[in-house]
Design a protein around this motif. Structure first.
Motif, PDB file in Angstrom:
ATOM      1  N   LEU A 116       0.859  -1.178   0.000  1.00 12.50           N
ATOM      2  CA  LEU A 116       0.000   0.000   0.000  1.00 12.50           C
ATOM      3  C   LEU A 116       0.899   1.233   0.000  1.00 12.50           C
ATOM      4  CD1 LEU A 116      -2.217  -1.249   2.950  1.00 12.50           C
ATOM      5  CD2 LEU A 116      -2.800  -1.419   0.534  1.00 12.50           C
ATOM      6  N   GLY A 117       1.440   1.571  -1.125  1.00 11.64           N
ATOM      7  CA  GLY A 117       2.393   2.682  -1.168  1.00 11.64           C
ATOM      8  C   GLY A 117       3.670   2.297  -0.447  1.00 11.64           C
TER       9      GLY A 117
ATOM     10  N   GLU B 283     -11.787   0.917   3.742  1.00 14.52           N
ATOM     11  CA  GLU B 283     -10.463   1.523   3.924  1.00 14.52           C
ATOM     12  C   GLU B 283      -9.546   0.686   4.815  1.00 14.52           C
ATOM     13  OE1 GLU B 283     -11.028   5.360   5.739  1.00 14.52           O
ATOM     14  OE2 GLU B 283     -11.604   4.501   7.647  1.00 14.52           O
TER      15      GLU B 283
ATOM     16  N   PHE C 297      -1.503   6.088   8.343  1.00 12.84           N
ATOM     17  CA  PHE C 297      -1.573   5.865   6.903  1.00 12.84           C
ATOM     18  C   PHE C 297      -2.976   5.401   6.551  1.00 12.84           C
ATOM     19  CE2 PHE C 297      -1.384   2.977   3.316  1.00 12.84           C
ATOM     20  CZ  PHE C 297      -0.745   3.764   2.365  1.00 12.84           C
TER      21      PHE C 297
ATOM     22  N   SER D  36      -5.549   4.129   3.310  1.00  9.50           N
ATOM     23  CA  SER D  36      -5.603   3.616   1.939  1.00  9.50           C
ATOM     24  C   SER D  36      -6.994   3.053   1.686  1.00  9.50           C
ATOM     25  CB  SER D  36      -4.555   2.516   1.746  1.00  9.50           C
ATOM     26  OG  SER D  36      -4.635   1.984   0.440  1.00  9.50           O
ATOM     27  N   THR D  37      -7.371   3.037   0.437  1.00  2.00           N
ATOM     28  CA  THR D  37      -8.630   2.417   0.048  1.00  2.00           C
ATOM     29  C   THR D  37      -8.457   0.907   0.070  1.00  2.00           C
ATOM     30  OG1 THR D  37      -9.080   4.292  -1.397  1.00  2.00           O
ATOM     31  CG2 THR D  37     -10.354   2.304  -1.785  1.00  2.00           C
ATOM     32  N   ASN D  38      -9.435   0.206   0.596  1.00  2.00           N
ATOM     33  CA  ASN D  38      -9.380  -1.255   0.612  1.00  2.00           C
ATOM     34  C   ASN D  38      -9.899  -1.772  -0.728  1.00  2.00           C
ATOM     35  OD1 ASN D  38      -9.340  -3.966   1.137  1.00  2.00           O
ATOM     36  ND2 ASN D  38     -10.775  -3.900   2.821  1.00  2.00           N
TER      37      ASN D  38
END
Length: 120
Positions: free
Chosen positions: A32-33, A84, A106, A108-110
Motif C-alpha cells: 500500500l504505497g 479503507e 496511513f 488507503s482504500t481497501n
C-alpha cells in the motif's frame, strides 16, 4: 487480536522498518504505497502478522542513526474495513538519554482485503 511478542528490525541502508509477530504463519503481502502488510494465520484465523514501512526515518522524522540504535517501544494498530485500511504506528527511541517519540497514520482504500483489526 493483541500480541505482545514481536520482532522489530530496522535497516538503515534501505531505511525500512520491519515488524513481525513470530507465531504467525505467512501467506501473502499487500503493498500500500510505502507500507507493506504481511497477512497470515494465527491459530487458524486470518491476521496481519507483520508490516514494513519504507522510508521510515522520513515518516517518523527520526534519524536513521537513532532508529538503528534501538527502538524502545513500538505500538501499531491496523484496521481493515470494507472501504479503507488504516495503519497507525507509535514509535519511541532514546536520544541523549531522553525518550523521543513520534507517530504516523496511513490511510488507503481497501481493494479486496477482508475486514479485520490487529494490534501489534
Amino acid at each position: 487480536m493483541k500480541n505482545k511478542v514481536k520482532i522489530i528490525d530496522y535497516d538503515p541502508l534501505g531505511d525500512s522498518l520491519f515488524v513481525r509477530i513470530p507465531e504467525g504463519k505467512y501467506q501473502s503481502s499487500v503493498q500500500l504505497g510505502d507500507i507493506i502488510l504481511d497477512l497470515g494465520k494465527i491459530n487458524d484465523e486470518l491476521a496481519v502478522i507483520g508490516f514494513e514501512i519504507l522510508d521510515a526515518s522520513k515518516k517518523f522524522k527520526i534519524s536513521p542513526y537513532l532508529l538503528s540504535r534501538g527502538i524502545q517501544q513500538l505500538h501499531a494498530e491496523i484496521r481493515i474495513t470494507e472501504k479503507e485500511i488504516v495503519v497507525s504506528v507509535f514509535i519511541q527511541v532514546l536520544q541523549r538519554g531522553k525518550r523521543r517519540e513520534d507517530s504516523m497514520k496511513f490511510l488507503s482504500t481497501n481493494e479486496g482485503l477482508p475486514p479485520l483489526t490487529a494490534t501489534i
